[in-house]
Write a protein that holds these residues in place. Structure first.
Motif, PDB file in Angstrom:
ATOM      1  N   ASN A  44       0.798  -1.222   0.000  1.00 16.69           N
ATOM      2  CA  ASN A  44       0.000   0.000   0.000  1.00 16.69           C
ATOM      3  C   ASN A  44       0.838   1.283   0.000  1.00 16.69           C
ATOM      4  N   ALA A  45       2.134   1.169   0.054  1.00 11.92           N
ATOM      5  CA  ALA A  45       3.005   2.337   0.206  1.00 11.92           C
ATOM      6  C   ALA A  45       2.883   3.344  -0.929  1.00 11.92           C
ATOM      7  N   GLU A  46       2.710   2.867  -2.158  1.00 11.15           N
ATOM      8  CA  GLU A  46       2.602   3.800  -3.288  1.00 11.15           C
ATOM      9  C   GLU A  46       1.334   4.633  -3.222  1.00 11.15           C
ATOM     10  N   LYS A  47       0.267   4.068  -2.703  1.00 12.26           N
ATOM     11  CA  LYS A  47      -1.024   4.758  -2.658  1.00 12.26           C
ATOM     12  C   LYS A  47      -1.273   5.474  -1.339  1.00 12.26           C
ATOM     13  N   SER A  48      -0.538   5.080  -0.317  1.00 14.88           N
ATOM     14  CA  SER A  48      -0.798   5.612   1.014  1.00 14.88           C
ATOM     15  C   SER A  48       0.441   6.313   1.581  1.00 14.88           C
ATOM     16  N   PRO A  49       0.396   7.630   1.682  1.00 14.88           N
ATOM     17  CA  PRO A  49       1.530   8.345   2.278  1.00 14.88           C
ATOM     18  C   PRO A  49       1.805   7.902   3.717  1.00 14.88           C
ATOM     19  N   ALA A  50       0.761   7.530   4.447  1.00 15.46           N
ATOM     20  CA  ALA A  50       0.945   7.071   5.823  1.00 15.46           C
ATOM     21  C   ALA A  50       1.729   5.757   5.864  1.00 15.46           C
ATOM     22  N   ALA A  51       1.392   4.830   4.974  1.00 16.90           N
ATOM     23  CA  ALA A  51       2.114   3.557   4.914  1.00 16.90           C
ATOM     24  C   ALA A  51       3.571   3.794   4.525  1.00 16.90           C
ATOM     25  N   ALA A  52       3.797   4.669   3.549  1.00 13.42           N
ATOM     26  CA  ALA A  52       5.167   4.976   3.121  1.00 13.42           C
ATOM     27  C   ALA A  52       5.958   5.606   4.265  1.00 13.42           C
ATOM     28  N   TRP A  53       5.326   6.497   5.002  1.00 12.89           N
ATOM     29  CA  TRP A  53       5.982   7.160   6.119  1.00 12.89           C
ATOM     30  C   TRP A  53       6.343   6.158   7.214  1.00 12.89           C
ATOM     31  N   LEU A  54       5.409   5.273   7.547  1.00 13.34           N
ATOM     32  CA  LEU A  54       5.665   4.262   8.566  1.00 13.34           C
ATOM     33  C   LEU A  54       6.778   3.303   8.142  1.00 13.34           C
ATOM     34  N   LEU A  55       6.802   2.938   6.877  1.00 15.11           N
ATOM     35  CA  LEU A  55       7.867   2.065   6.377  1.00 15.11           C
ATOM     36  C   LEU A  55       9.220   2.760   6.426  1.00 15.11           C
ATOM     37  N   SER A  56       9.237   4.058   6.178  1.00 17.70           N
ATOM     38  CA  SER A  56      10.486   4.815   6.281  1.00 17.70           C
ATOM     39  C   SER A  56      11.001   4.793   7.712  1.00 17.70           C
ATOM     40  N   ILE A  57      10.104   4.970   8.659  1.00 13.04           N
ATOM     41  CA  ILE A  57      10.501   4.922  10.075  1.00 13.04           C
ATOM     42  C   ILE A  57      10.979   3.513  10.434  1.00 13.04           C
ATOM     43  N   PHE A  58      10.226   2.506  10.018  1.00 14.96           N
ATOM     44  CA  PHE A  58      10.595   1.123  10.289  1.00 14.96           C
ATOM     45  C   PHE A  58      11.982   0.814   9.733  1.00 14.96           C
ATOM     46  N   SER A  59      12.233   1.221   8.486  1.00 17.17           N
ATOM     47  CA  SER A  59      13.527   0.914   7.873  1.00 17.17           C
ATOM     48  C   SER A  59      14.670   1.650   8.579  1.00 17.17           C
ATOM     49  N   GLU A  60      14.421   2.858   9.039  1.00 19.67           N
ATOM     50  CA  GLU A  60      15.452   3.599   9.767  1.00 19.67           C
ATOM     51  C   GLU A  60      15.782   2.911  11.095  1.00 19.67           C
ATOM     52  N   ILE A  61      14.755   2.466  11.796  1.00 24.55           N
ATOM     53  CA  ILE A  61      14.973   1.758  13.063  1.00 24.55           C
ATOM     54  C   ILE A  61      15.747   0.463  12.829  1.00 24.55           C
ATOM     55  N   LYS A  62      15.308  -0.321  11.843  1.00 28.29           N
ATOM     56  CA  LYS A  62      16.005  -1.578  11.541  1.00 28.29           C
ATOM     57  C   LYS A  62      17.448  -1.319  11.116  1.00 28.29           C
ATOM     58  N   TRP A  63      17.687  -0.264  10.331  1.00 27.25           N
ATOM     59  CA  TRP A  63      19.028   0.080   9.866  1.00 27.25           C
ATOM     60  C   TRP A  63      19.937   0.382  11.061  1.00 27.25           C
ATOM     61  N   ARG A  64      19.422   1.165  11.996  1.00 19.58           N
ATOM     62  CA  ARG A  64      20.209   1.509  13.195  1.00 19.58           C
ATOM     63  C   ARG A  64      20.477   0.279  14.048  1.00 19.58           C
TER      64      ARG A  64
END
Length: 71
Positions: A44-64
């Motif tokens: 849903n990330a392409e259609k949902s800015p909220a999903a894209a935003w949450l995935l960005s946060i998730f990926s940053e946390i996992k990266w750290r």
């Protein structure tokens, strides 16, 4: 062979299609993983800015987390 690191990199690049494919493959091998549970958000990330935003946060946390452990 898909790794969690590969998935996180695709998420950080906002490459939703590739990330979705990799997560599906990864989920078959490790269904209990945190990463395996984000398939619907990625789809849903392409259609949902909220999903894209949450995935960005998730990926940053996992990266750290990966950098702290030294993966």
């Amino acid at each position: 062979m898909v790794t969690e690191t590969m998935i996180v990199i695709a998420l950080r690049q906002k490459n939703w299609e590739v990330a979705a494919e990799m997560v599906k493959e990864y989920a078959e091998k490790k269904p209990e993983s945190e990463v395996a549970k984000i398939v619907s958000a990625i789809e849903n990330a392409e259609k949902s800015p909220a999903a894209a935003w949450l995935l960005s946060i998730f990926s940053e946390i996992k990266w750290r987390e990966m950098n702290e452990v030294g993966i």
